[in-house]
Structure formats: structure tokens, C-alpha cells
Design a protein around this motif. Structure first.
Motif, PDB file in Angstrom:
ATOM      1  N   ASP A 108       0.832  -1.208   0.000  1.00 28.00           N
ATOM      2  CA  ASP A 108       0.000   0.000   0.000  1.00 28.00           C
ATOM      3  C   ASP A 108       0.868   1.260   0.000  1.00 28.00           C
ATOM      4  O   ASP A 108       0.579   2.224  -0.715  1.00 28.00           O
ATOM      5  N   THR A 109       1.916   1.227   0.796  1.00 26.87           N
ATOM      6  CA  THR A 109       2.828   2.374   0.864  1.00 26.87           C
ATOM      7  C   THR A 109       3.502   2.611  -0.478  1.00 26.87           C
ATOM      8  O   THR A 109       3.638   3.754  -0.933  1.00 26.87           O
ATOM      9  N   ARG A 111       2.311   1.835  -3.447  1.00 29.72           N
ATOM     10  CA  ARG A 111       1.317   2.408  -4.356  1.00 29.72           C
ATOM     11  C   ARG A 111       1.066   3.889  -4.044  1.00 29.72           C
ATOM     12  O   ARG A 111       0.993   4.721  -4.951  1.00 29.72           O
ATOM     13  N   THR A 112       0.947   4.216  -2.763  1.00 30.97           N
ATOM     14  CA  THR A 112       0.718   5.612  -2.377  1.00 30.97           C
ATOM     15  C   THR A 112       1.905   6.485  -2.764  1.00 30.97           C
ATOM     16  O   THR A 112       1.736   7.589  -3.290  1.00 30.97           O
ATOM     17  N   LYS A 115       1.747   7.080  -6.399  1.00 29.50           N
ATOM     18  CA  LYS A 115       0.675   8.024  -6.733  1.00 29.50           C
ATOM     19  C   LYS A 115       1.100   9.464  -6.418  1.00 29.50           C
ATOM     20  O   LYS A 115       0.832  10.384  -7.182  1.00 29.50           O
TER      21      LYS A 115
END
Length: 139
Positions: A108-109, A111-112, A115
Motif C-alpha cells: 500500500d505504501t 502504491r501511495t 501516486k
């Protein structure tokens, strides 16, 4: 059955803590961390199965010792080993869950991070002119 721990030659190399905070370096480190955590989870699952199997063997041995009419202290000691291994199995399961949760958070980190900073990295990488570093305009 061996109780010695041995390092696996799986080729996984830990991400170096080298202070390199460039976009691509951070993405690579996060990717490596996620893969290493997932691999560790697989190894821990094997360990959990082995510990639970040994706990069952100890319980079976305690029952056999009891049926053989041996001194009750040996039955108790063997039962204690089975109980301890059962507790160890539960703790390994918690460790598996923690490793998986951490791996998920790492992905998740990544991907963030992509982004938030991916477009800026593309912009900075494809220009001849120097551009401000991330966070420059956040003052």
C-alpha cells in the motif's frame, strides 16, 4: 528432525539503509521489503506446521507413556512439552499474520508513494532543466 535453524539460500537481499531517497530507489526498497516479508511468511507457515506436528507427536508420546504404566512424572513432562509446542505454534501463527499485514501495508505504501511522487519523478527525469525537489513548494 533437526532443531537447528539454517539460513535459506533464497537469494533475498535486504534493502540497504543507504539514505538514498530518490523516487526509484524508494520504490525498489519498498518492493524488496514486500517480497522479503511474503517469503518470510511462507517460511513461517512451514515452521508452524512443523511445530504443530511436533506438538501432536508429544501428546501422542505422553499418552503412550501413560498407557505403558511409567512414572506419572514422565507423562506430565511429556504433556508439558506438547502444551509448550502448542503455545509456540499459536505464537508463530501470530507472527505469520503480522508479517502478512506488514507486507500488505508495504505494498500500500509503495502504491501511495507512486501516486504521490511518480508523476513528479517522470517530469524531473525527462527534463534537461533542474526542477525543485519534492516538498519544495510545501513551505
Amino acid at each position: 528432525m533437526s532443531s537447528d535453524l539454517a539460513r535459506r539460500p533464497d537469494g533475498a537481499v535486504p534493502a540497504p539503509a543507504d539514505g538514498d531517497n530518490r523516487y526509484k530507489a524508494v520504490q525498489a526498497k519498498l518492493g524488496t521489503l514486500g517480497r522479503v516479508l511474503e517469503d518470510a511468511g511462507l517460511g513461517l507457515e512451514e515452521l508452524e506446521a512443523s511445530v504443530r506436528k511436533n506438538a501432536q507427536r508429544a501428546d501422542d508420546a505422553a499418552r503412550d507413556v501413560a498407557h505403558a504404566g511409567l512414572d506419572p512424572q514422565f507423562v506430565e513432562l511429556t504433556t508439558n512439552v506438547g502444551t509448550a509446542l502448542g503455545g509456540a505454534g499459536r505464537q508463530v501463527k501470530k507472527l505469520i499474520d503480522t508479517a502478512q499485514e506488514t507486507a500488505d501495508l508495504t505494498h500500500d505504501t509503495k502504491r501511495t508513494h507512486s501516486k504521490l511522487y511518480g508523476a513528479l519523478d517522470d517530469l524531473r527525469s525527462n527534463r534537461r532543466e533542474r526542477t525543485p525537489k519534492p516538498g519544495f513548494f510545501n513551505r
